[in-house]
Design a protein around this motif. Structure first.
Motif, PDB file in Angstrom:
ATOM      1  N   PRO A 411       0.816  -1.222   0.000  1.00 32.60           N
ATOM      2  CA  PRO A 411       0.000   0.000   0.000  1.00 32.60           C
ATOM      3  C   PRO A 411       0.848   1.269   0.000  1.00 32.60           C
ATOM      4  CG  PRO A 411      -0.912  -1.590   1.528  1.00 32.60           C
ATOM      5  CD  PRO A 411       0.403  -2.138   1.081  1.00 32.60           C
ATOM      6  N   ALA A 412       1.985   1.252   0.714  1.00 33.81           N
ATOM      7  CA  ALA A 412       2.841   2.445   0.751  1.00 33.81           C
ATOM      8  C   ALA A 412       3.397   2.753  -0.635  1.00 33.81           C
ATOM      9  CB  ALA A 412       3.980   2.235   1.745  1.00 33.81           C
ATOM     10  N   VAL A 413       3.820   1.717  -1.364  1.00 40.20           N
ATOM     11  CA  VAL A 413       4.350   1.933  -2.713  1.00 40.20           C
ATOM     12  C   VAL A 413       3.258   2.452  -3.644  1.00 40.20           C
ATOM     13  CG1 VAL A 413       5.263   0.747  -4.746  1.00 40.20           C
ATOM     14  CG2 VAL A 413       6.227   0.278  -2.493  1.00 40.20           C
ATOM     15  N   LEU A 414       2.060   1.881  -3.531  1.00 39.12           N
ATOM     16  CA  LEU A 414       0.955   2.342  -4.383  1.00 39.12           C
ATOM     17  C   LEU A 414       0.548   3.768  -4.036  1.00 39.12           C
ATOM     18  CD1 LEU A 414      -1.184  -0.936  -4.489  1.00 39.12           C
ATOM     19  CD2 LEU A 414       0.303  -0.015  -6.273  1.00 39.12           C
ATOM     20  N   LEU A 416       2.648   6.055  -2.889  1.00 41.33           N
ATOM     21  CA  LEU A 416       3.703   6.903  -3.441  1.00 41.33           C
ATOM     22  C   LEU A 416       3.559   7.034  -4.956  1.00 41.33           C
ATOM     23  CD1 LEU A 416       6.239   8.583  -3.070  1.00 41.33           C
ATOM     24  CD2 LEU A 416       7.589   6.480  -3.163  1.00 41.33           C
ATOM     25  N   GLN A 417       3.173   5.948  -5.603  1.00 39.86           N
ATOM     26  CA  GLN A 417       2.952   6.016  -7.051  1.00 39.86           C
ATOM     27  C   GLN A 417       1.846   7.014  -7.368  1.00 39.86           C
ATOM     28  OE1 GLN A 417       1.138   2.611  -8.940  1.00 39.86           O
ATOM     29  NE2 GLN A 417       2.442   2.835 -10.767  1.00 39.86           N
ATOM     30  N   GLN A 418       0.770   6.974  -6.584  1.00 36.31           N
ATOM     31  CA  GLN A 418      -0.333   7.910  -6.799  1.00 36.31           C
ATOM     32  C   GLN A 418       0.100   9.349  -6.523  1.00 36.31           C
ATOM     33  OE1 GLN A 418      -3.727   7.176  -4.260  1.00 36.31           O
ATOM     34  NE2 GLN A 418      -4.573   9.221  -4.619  1.00 36.31           N
ATOM     35  N   HIS A 419       0.834   9.544  -5.434  1.00 36.84           N
ATOM     36  CA  HIS A 419       1.246  10.887  -5.026  1.00 36.84           C
ATOM     37  C   HIS A 419       2.327  11.455  -5.933  1.00 36.84           C
ATOM     38  CE1 HIS A 419       1.876  14.251  -2.346  1.00 36.84           C
ATOM     39  NE2 HIS A 419       3.121  13.896  -2.085  1.00 36.84           N
ATOM     40  N   GLY A 420       3.230  10.594  -6.378  1.00 38.14           N
ATOM     41  CA  GLY A 420       4.328  11.019  -7.223  1.00 38.14           C
ATOM     42  C   GLY A 420       5.622  11.124  -6.437  1.00 38.14           C
ATOM     43  N   PRO A 440      14.951  12.626  -7.731  1.00 36.70           N
ATOM     44  CA  PRO A 440      13.863  11.686  -7.422  1.00 36.70           C
ATOM     45  C   PRO A 440      13.941  10.382  -8.203  1.00 36.70           C
ATOM     46  CG  PRO A 440      13.005  13.915  -7.620  1.00 36.70           C
ATOM     47  CD  PRO A 440      14.447  13.974  -8.019  1.00 36.70           C
ATOM     48  N   ASP A 441      14.333  10.461  -9.497  1.00 38.22           N
ATOM     49  CA  ASP A 441      14.395   9.247 -10.310  1.00 38.22           C
ATOM     50  C   ASP A 441      15.450   8.271  -9.795  1.00 38.22           C
ATOM     51  OD1 ASP A 441      12.423  10.216 -11.898  1.00 38.22           O
ATOM     52  OD2 ASP A 441      13.745  10.927 -13.508  1.00 38.22           O
ATOM     53  N   HIS A 442      16.432   8.791  -9.077  1.00 40.95           N
ATOM     54  CA  HIS A 442      17.460   7.911  -8.516  1.00 40.95           C
ATOM     55  C   HIS A 442      16.843   6.951  -7.499  1.00 40.95           C
ATOM     56  CE1 HIS A 442      21.318   6.684  -6.734  1.00 40.95           C
ATOM     57  NE2 HIS A 442      20.752   6.868  -5.560  1.00 40.95           N
ATOM     58  N   TYR A 443      15.850   7.427  -6.750  1.00 39.41           N
ATOM     59  CA  TYR A 443      15.228   6.619  -5.696  1.00 39.41           C
ATOM     60  C   TYR A 443      14.050   5.806  -6.239  1.00 39.41           C
ATOM     61  CZ  TYR A 443      17.871   9.831  -2.743  1.00 39.41           C
ATOM     62  OH  TYR A 443      18.865  10.568  -2.159  1.00 39.41           O
ATOM     63  N   GLY A 444      13.230   6.441  -7.066  1.00 40.42           N
ATOM     64  CA  GLY A 444      12.035   5.762  -7.545  1.00 40.42           C
ATOM     65  C   GLY A 444      11.107   5.422  -6.396  1.00 40.42           C
ATOM     66  N   LEU A 445      10.293   4.401  -6.593  1.00 39.67           N
ATOM     67  CA  LEU A 445       9.307   4.009  -5.577  1.00 39.67           C
ATOM     68  C   LEU A 445       9.957   3.393  -4.345  1.00 39.67           C
ATOM     69  CD1 LEU A 445       6.568   2.533  -7.929  1.00 39.67           C
ATOM     70  CD2 LEU A 445       6.526   4.743  -6.763  1.00 39.67           C
ATOM     71  N   SER A 446      11.221   2.967  -4.450  1.00 37.34           N
ATOM     72  CA  SER A 446      11.900   2.393  -3.283  1.00 37.34           C
ATOM     73  C   SER A 446      12.184   3.454  -2.221  1.00 37.34           C
ATOM     74  CB  SER A 446      13.213   1.724  -3.698  1.00 37.34           C
ATOM     75  OG  SER A 446      14.158   2.693  -4.138  1.00 37.34           O
ATOM     76  N   LEU A 447      11.969   4.716  -2.552  1.00 45.15           N
ATOM     77  CA  LEU A 447      12.179   5.799  -1.585  1.00 45.15           C
ATOM     78  C   LEU A 447      11.404   5.568  -0.294  1.00 45.15           C
ATOM     79  CD1 LEU A 447      13.194   8.665  -0.829  1.00 45.15           C
ATOM     80  CD2 LEU A 447      11.245   9.588  -2.094  1.00 45.15           C
ATOM     81  N   ILE A 448      10.216   4.991  -0.413  1.00 45.68           N
ATOM     82  CA  ILE A 448       9.361   4.832   0.765  1.00 45.68           C
ATOM     83  C   ILE A 448       9.691   3.569   1.555  1.00 45.68           C
ATOM     84  CG2 ILE A 448       7.480   3.493  -0.304  1.00 45.68           C
ATOM     85  CD1 ILE A 448       7.181   6.525   2.107  1.00 45.68           C
TER      86      ILE A 448
END
Length: 796
Positions: A411-414, A416-420, A440-448
């Motif tokens: 859910p956290a990844v989804l 973040l995907q929605q939020h950007g 930001p692109d360096h981290y991608g969705l793994s940021l969260i």
């Protein structure tokens, strides 16, 4: 007027005589002028250029730690004043006429000359305290020429400084044996106390030492030191500076024996302060009693965790109101083999899940979700990235705040995907998380999920600033402060300015922060504290844990309205341990510290930044007319969020067992009902954990609805690449295709590139052996419903 006129006339006559003398004696005048100028500038502006030790004290003046001066001497920076007892002892021992002479005492010097001549060696100096200050500043040998210079410079010293200031200089730079310099350090070294706490006997002991510092060594010259001390005490008694009882008790006091070590209560904070304040005395914001307690906890947990080869931990405690640091443990009491000198508090480490509350709050504040909005929790693959929940299970759909409290990854990844990623990154930059410094692109969705690094200092500061935002907003009845997001402070003498009040928020609104904290309150407590809600005395804490990939970092950060506590546990080397998790390793320390702190109230609701809304009871979205509703507080002006997409009006036949439509049933015979309907894949997992979930009734055999999806692919996702893997025997494994259907018992027929591969019932998973390349998967159910998906198979 006559008196003033007489003075003016006298001055005129004096200046006239001087002028005449100068005209008549030009050479003598020039020589006199040169001598006066030389005398004026003979004394250096700065007498002592010696480096000082770096000293830090607690908020109430207790010595926390000290770092030796660069020249290897324990020389503490001078304090504002010298204790009165030591002043009296010093004057009566070194220079009884200190307050009467003007830098030197000719009578004392003559007596010393005669005594030394009779003895054939130097047995008495005859120098005044002022002369000794000059000698210490010049570091010169005792010669007659130096003695003459001392006399000249001591008189100049008396012009520049008061008697009290001269004693201060003496006390700060006098030698007290070994590498101990100055009264402050001597007090700690020999008696373990501040100089203002010295007794008469202790003050007298230190007063005689600069004259013969070798007497202090334990086990040597004890009787000589005692004789000198007692002789001085007797002189003080005879001059009525102490009563008889005090004198008798003082001469019975023991002499110092084993030297005391300088306290090292906050050694890592000392390291940080010494970087910018070397050689200074800093009164910190540290609460010494709390610091001692968390030091004890640090040692206790270190002894527990090192059994599992976990050797390091760090603890930071912040006062929310002032942003002052009140407790600081930069590392466990380990050894040099395990990086004991590394200050973990400022060291970047993988964040794990510790950023999830910040994303939740950011999305609340932007109106992208409400606290209980359902978030998908299903197998997910996004551009080759497949996040997994810690427990390797799926809920299908879960309320956002429950996803936060359970720290679910998908859910956290989804979210973040929605939020950007870029939007969330910008928010983190406002919080000044300095280690998150790539694009930001360096981290991608793994940021969260720990794809970035941060440190305990920055994270605790962020939560302290957010907590202070809520506190001030409620206290000021709806106002923010421009300087609320400020740096943490360790200097007790540093004034704090939080800026001007306005209606403009700094980053997040008070309502969004408060609702985030309400969700964080529900995080599962460590073992033994699971039933906290049932006790009136329980601690209300908003808190979050985090565990980095490979179990290298265990985090726990918590806050109430008064304090923020941050804990990190792991190995400074980065070596992971299987049992190292935030909830099992860091959380117990967090709660022990909160139990030590004064109990605080929970945050007051910031009602001016929240409003009541009708929310769908099952989906958490804003309610439509056909939703079961509940009232819920949401951030103000966030009614722009999506209306519930999951409640739909369906039409049933008179038996209410089958769905119908106008193609197969008369309108007047239809029964209309509101039904909670999830998409097929979400439904597939959701109903296994929700016995009350009712799937849609099937269509009557003579009816059909092509618009209602009844099945969907779980894996693979659309436009995804599937990688062939090998087992331990290097054999290529088949690809497992998964589908969810609203009717669990229906049969599904599977095709790959139009070639029939098999049938499934109940569990719709089918292993398919296919070659690399692009393939089309087609699945048809018994009712003729069909889904199709293209996938690309590649080798790793």
């Amino acid at each position: 007027m006559t008196f003033v006129s007489d003075i003016i006339n006298s001055l005129k006559k004096l200046f006239a005589k001087i002028s005449t003398w100068v005209k008549n004696n030009p050479k003598k005048s020039a020589i006199t002028f040169i001598l006066v100028v030389f005398y004026y500038f003979s004394l250096p502006q700065t007498l002592f250029n010696d480096p000082y030790a770096t000293v830090i004290e607690s908020s109430d003046g207790e010595l926390l730690a000290a770092k030796i001066a660069r020249d290897g001497q324990w020389r503490f920076p001078a304090k504002d004043s010298v204790p009165d007892k030591f002043k009296k002892c010093l004057v009566y021992y070194e220079d009884e006429h200190f307050y009467q002479h003007f830098g030197f005492n000719p009578v004392a010097m003559f007596k010393a000359f005669q005594q030394n001549r009779r003895a054939g060696k130097v047995v008495r100096g005859g120098s005044t305290i002022s002369q000794q200050v000059i000698r210490m500043s010049r570091k010169s040998k005792r010669t007659y020429f130096e003695k003459i210079l001392e006399i000249i410079l001591s008189t100049r010293l008396e012009f520049r400084h008061s008697k009290s200031e001269i004693i201060d200089l003496y006390a700060a730079h006098a030698p007290f044996g070994g590498n101990v310099v100055g009264l402050e350090m001597a007090s700690w070294r020999y008696f373990g106390i501040h100089s203002h706490q010295l007794s008469w006997a202790e003050s007298a002991t230190l007063a005689v030492l600069p004259n013969a510092p070798s007497l202090i060594y334990p086990g040597k010259n004890q009787e000589k030191l005692r004789e000198k001390r007692n002789a001085l005490l007797l002189k003080l008694y005879q001059n009525n500076l102490m009563d008889k009882l005090t004198y008798e008790l003082s001469i019975q006091e023991p002499l110092p024996q084993k030297p005391y070590n300088v306290p090292q209560i906050a050694p890592h904070l000392l390291q940080q302060i010494a970087k910018t304040n070397e050689g200074k005395r800093i009164r910190t914001t540290i609460d010494v009693s709390l610091q001692n307690r968390i030091n004890q906890l640090s040692e206790y947990y270190y002894n527990q965790y090192k059994q599992n080869e976990v050797h390091n931990l760090a603890i930071l405690v912040i006062d929310v109101k002032t942003r002052n640091i009140v407790g600081y443990v930069g590392n466990s009491p380990t050894n040099s083999d395990h990086d004991k000198d590394v200050d973990i508090i400022t060291s970047p480490r993988s964040t794990g899940s510790i950023l999830k509350p910040l994303l939740f709050a950011d999305m609340l504040d932007n109106g992208e979700l409400l606290p209980n909005t359902l978030i998908a929790d299903i197998p997910t693959q996004i551009s080759g990235y497949s996040p997994q929940n810690f427990n390797q299970t799926f809920d299908g759909a879960v309320p956002a705040q429950r996803a936060l409290s359970r720290s679910l990854n998908i859910p956290a990844v989804l979210m973040l995907q929605q939020h950007g990623v870029a939007n969330f990154y910008e928010t983190l930059q406002k919080f000044k998380l300095k280690n998150i410094n790539q694009y930001p692109d360096h981290y991608g969705l793994s940021l969260i999920l720990g794809g970035a690094e941060s440190n305990l200092w920055d994270l605790c500061r962020t939560y302290a600033n957010l907590s202070a935002t809520v506190n001030h907003y409620t206290r000021s009845r709806g106002k923010y402060r421009s300087g609320e997001f400020c740096e943490l402070n360790y200097n007790a003498d540093m004034p704090r300015d939080f800026g001007t009040e306005s209606q403009q928020k700094n980053s997040l609104g008070a309502g969004s922060i408060y609702l985030t904290y309400e969700a964080m309150k529900e995080v599962n407590r460590p073992e033994g504290d699971e039933a906290w809600k049932f006790y009136d005395s329980s601690l209300e804490i908003a808190w979050k844990t985090g565990t980095s990939f490979g179990n290298r970092d265990a985090w726990a950060i918590g806050t109430n309205s008064r304090y923020v506590v941050g804990v990190w546990v792991g190995n400074a080397s980065g070596e992971g341990r299987a049992a190292l998790t935030g909830v099992d390793s860091a959380a117990p320390i967090l709660f022990d510290i909160f139990s030590t702190l004064p109990k605080s109230r929970w945050f007051t609701k910031p009602m001016k930044d929240m409003e009541t809304a009708e929310v769908c009871q099952q989906s958490g979205h804003l309610a439509k007319e056909d939703c079961p509703k509940v009232s819920q507080l949401i951030p103000k002006s966030k009614k722009k969020t999506q209306l519930c997409p999951y409640h739909k009006t369906i039409h049933l036949d008179s038996s209410q067992q089958f769905r119908v439509n106008s193609n197969c049933e008369l309108v007047e015979k239809m029964v209309s009902k509101t039904w909670f309907v999830l998409p097929p894949v979400m439904e597939w997992y959701y109903k296994s954990g929700h016995a009350d979930y009712q799937p849609l009734p099937p269509f009557r055999t003579d009816c059909q609805d092509s618009n209602q999806p009844v099945m969907d692919f779980i894996y693979p996702k659309a436009h995804s690449k599937v990688y062939l893997t090998k087992d331990f025997d290097s054999k290529i494994q088949p690809v497992i295709i998964k589908v969810a259907h609203t009717n669990r018992e229906t049969r599904l027929f599977w095709y790959v590139d139009s070639e029939y591969k098999g049938t499934t019932r109940t569990f719709h998973d089918l292993p398919i052996e296919a070659k690399t390349g692009t393939h089309r998967i087609t699945v048809i159910d018994e009712s003729g419903n069909e889904i199709s998906r293209k996938m690309e198979i590649v080798r790793e």
